[in-house]
Design a protein around this motif. Structure first.
Motif, mmCIF file in Angstrom:
data_model
loop_
_atom_site.group_PDB
_atom_site.id
_atom_site.type_symbol
_atom_site.label_atom_id
_atom_site.label_comp_id
_atom_site.label_asym_id
_atom_site.label_seq_id
_atom_site.Cartn_x
_atom_site.Cartn_y
_atom_site.Cartn_z
ATOM 1 N N CYS A 63 -24.091 -19.963 90.266
ATOM 2 C CA CYS A 63 -24.043 -18.419 91.009
ATOM 3 C C CYS A 63 -25.209 -17.784 90.747
ATOM 4 O O CYS A 63 -25.798 -16.982 91.394
ATOM 5 N N ILE A 64 -25.804 -17.699 89.283
ATOM 6 C CA ILE A 64 -26.665 -16.848 88.839
ATOM 7 C C ILE A 64 -27.950 -17.484 89.602
ATOM 8 O O ILE A 64 -28.859 -16.726 90.053
ATOM 9 N N HIS A 79 -19.406 -13.694 98.196
ATOM 10 C CA HIS A 79 -18.996 -15.058 98.126
ATOM 11 C C HIS A 79 -19.326 -15.576 96.699
ATOM 12 O O HIS A 79 -18.687 -15.875 95.826
ATOM 13 N N VAL A 80 -20.614 -14.975 96.208
ATOM 14 C CA VAL A 80 -21.240 -15.655 94.953
ATOM 15 C C VAL A 80 -20.444 -14.659 93.953
ATOM 16 O O VAL A 80 -20.122 -15.183 92.933
ATOM 17 N N ASP B 76 -33.225 -7.360 85.530
ATOM 18 C CA ASP B 76 -32.583 -6.518 85.957
ATOM 19 C C ASP B 76 -31.299 -7.213 86.686
ATOM 20 O O ASP B 76 -30.221 -6.465 86.482
ATOM 21 N N LEU B 77 -31.506 -8.100 87.053
ATOM 22 C CA LEU B 77 -30.096 -9.031 87.692
ATOM 23 C C LEU B 77 -29.249 -9.243 86.675
ATOM 24 O O LEU B 77 -27.903 -8.908 86.770
ATOM 25 N N LEU B 213 -28.247 -16.228 81.079
ATOM 26 C CA LEU B 213 -27.207 -15.815 81.226
ATOM 27 C C LEU B 213 -25.941 -16.736 81.481
ATOM 28 O O LEU B 213 -25.043 -16.842 80.804
ATOM 29 N N GLY B 214 -26.192 -17.642 82.544
ATOM 30 C CA GLY B 214 -25.303 -18.526 83.039
ATOM 31 C C GLY B 214 -24.474 -19.304 82.012
ATOM 32 O O GLY B 214 -23.258 -19.315 81.831
ATOM 33 N N SER B 215 -25.327 -19.974 81.081
ATOM 34 C CA SER B 215 -24.716 -20.978 80.055
ATOM 35 C C SER B 215 -24.067 -20.287 79.079
ATOM 36 O O SER B 215 -23.212 -20.941 78.568
ATOM 37 N N HIS B 216 -24.175 -19.254 78.628
ATOM 38 C CA HIS B 216 -23.797 -18.862 77.363
ATOM 39 C C HIS B 216 -22.983 -17.462 77.389
ATOM 40 O O HIS B 216 -22.442 -17.180 76.532
#
Lengths: 227, 227
Positions: A63-64, A79-80, B76-77, B213-216
């Protein structure tokens, strides 16, 4: 670029389906472990939760990555973001199935609580199993009628949960303190599992019907039993 | 355009601070309602939860709007996605404070459980209050040392939670079934409140230290007590 993006969105859908199927299996096994006092099955649920957690990490990463690389807008963005949240909800459901299995394992080889409380909790577990299966099918089919049924079924789960407290408090039912503790926790875990199923049902509904995400795509907390 | 965006990001930060402060107040009051058997304060917590829920909706809307309009990238995201998730966590903490207040109200004017179990649960409530206050300060200051302290304190909360089961099961402590039920649920609510505080601490840490961000950036479920 957009083609790759839609392929990746599709992959995201498959990952969510797979995660939901694993969560449904976890609750089926947790319920069986409770019913049959089956230690092996209980252990399977506990071990398998790691894979569910891994899947959430994978979905998060995907997603990221999609957000960063593709900067989707409108319905793709919805959706994401929804996938991110559904994965979080499913991960939590996996934990709750593991908690139920842990109680089954902890009291092996006997049932954690005596009748009739046990039968009542098993009925709740049946509801949880069905909710988990329905959620897996819902993610695959996006069937809004099914989403509606999941929400309705959760009202019944909440009723069963309230009833479980009456049974636990009824002096006619002989229970040790450990059994009261286990019954309260199991009831809570199963009821929360149902709440999370409803949360997924609501997210899918808003996604499919195109409703605005921000205001309505909420966590299951609203449905949380008040006690 | 970017200037407006950074103003809006700042606004998002203020909204999160405000939400965290309200959650901290809710837990302070829930704890006071428990300690003093104060019905009015319990009611305040229950009523105020609606405002916490509204704040989450506002933050959700702002985040989605930012994602759609500004299509932020990189850090920022990360900030926007983290805000979405922190708001969800804080909303859940508000619910848990409300649940504690509901138990306090339900047993009014007496304490829900007798000593020494009550004192033990009040110690857990003190920990929850401190965690709530620390999280509010953390969101304002982004102080990583504070984030670390929140995580350490939660290990102590988990220890207190395990100890609560020993006390509940100890036949030397006279407890009715209703009191066992209330003690188990209160312990669970307080422990989960602590888990969620840790979750926020982890998110802030990864945001500030720039970790992927995604993994943790996970939900608090990993820390969830195993019982």
């Amino acid at each position: 670029m957009r083609d790759i993006f839609h392929q990746e969105l599709k992959q995201l859908g498959y990952d969510l389906e797979s995660m939901a199927a694993q969560v449904a299996t976890a609750m089926e096994r947790a319920s069986a472990a409770l019913r049959d006092g089956d230690l092996i099955v209980a252990e399977q649920v506990i071990d398998a939760d790691e894979r569910i957690n891994d899947l959430q990490r994978d979905i998060d990463d995907l997603c990221i990555m999609l957000l960063v690389r593709q900067q989707p807008v409108a319905s793709d963005l919805r959706h994401v973001i929804s996938a991110l949240r559904m994965a979080q909800t499913l991960e939590r459901q996996g934990d709750l199935a593991r908690h139920v299995a842990t109680i089954a394992r902890g009291r092996y080889p006997g049932p954690p609580v005596p009748e009739p409380v046990m039968s009542h909790l098993l009925t709740m577990a049946d509801h949880a199993v069905r909710a988990g299966q329905d959620v897996a099918r819902l993610i695959a089919t996006q069937d809004l009628e099914l989403a509606r049924r999941i929400q309705t079924a959760d009202a019944e789960m909440d009723r069963l949960h309230r009833e479980s407290f009456q049974m636990i408090l009824d002096p006619a039912n002989e229970l040790s303190r450990q059994q009261v503790v286990d019954a309260v926790l199991m009831g809570r875990f199963l009821e929360r599992f149902g709440d999370h199923s409803t949360s997924v049902a609501r997210r899918v509904t808003y996604l499919v019907s195109g409703h605005h995400l921000g205001s309505h795509d909420r966590a299951p907390e609203e449905e949380d039993a008040q006690r």
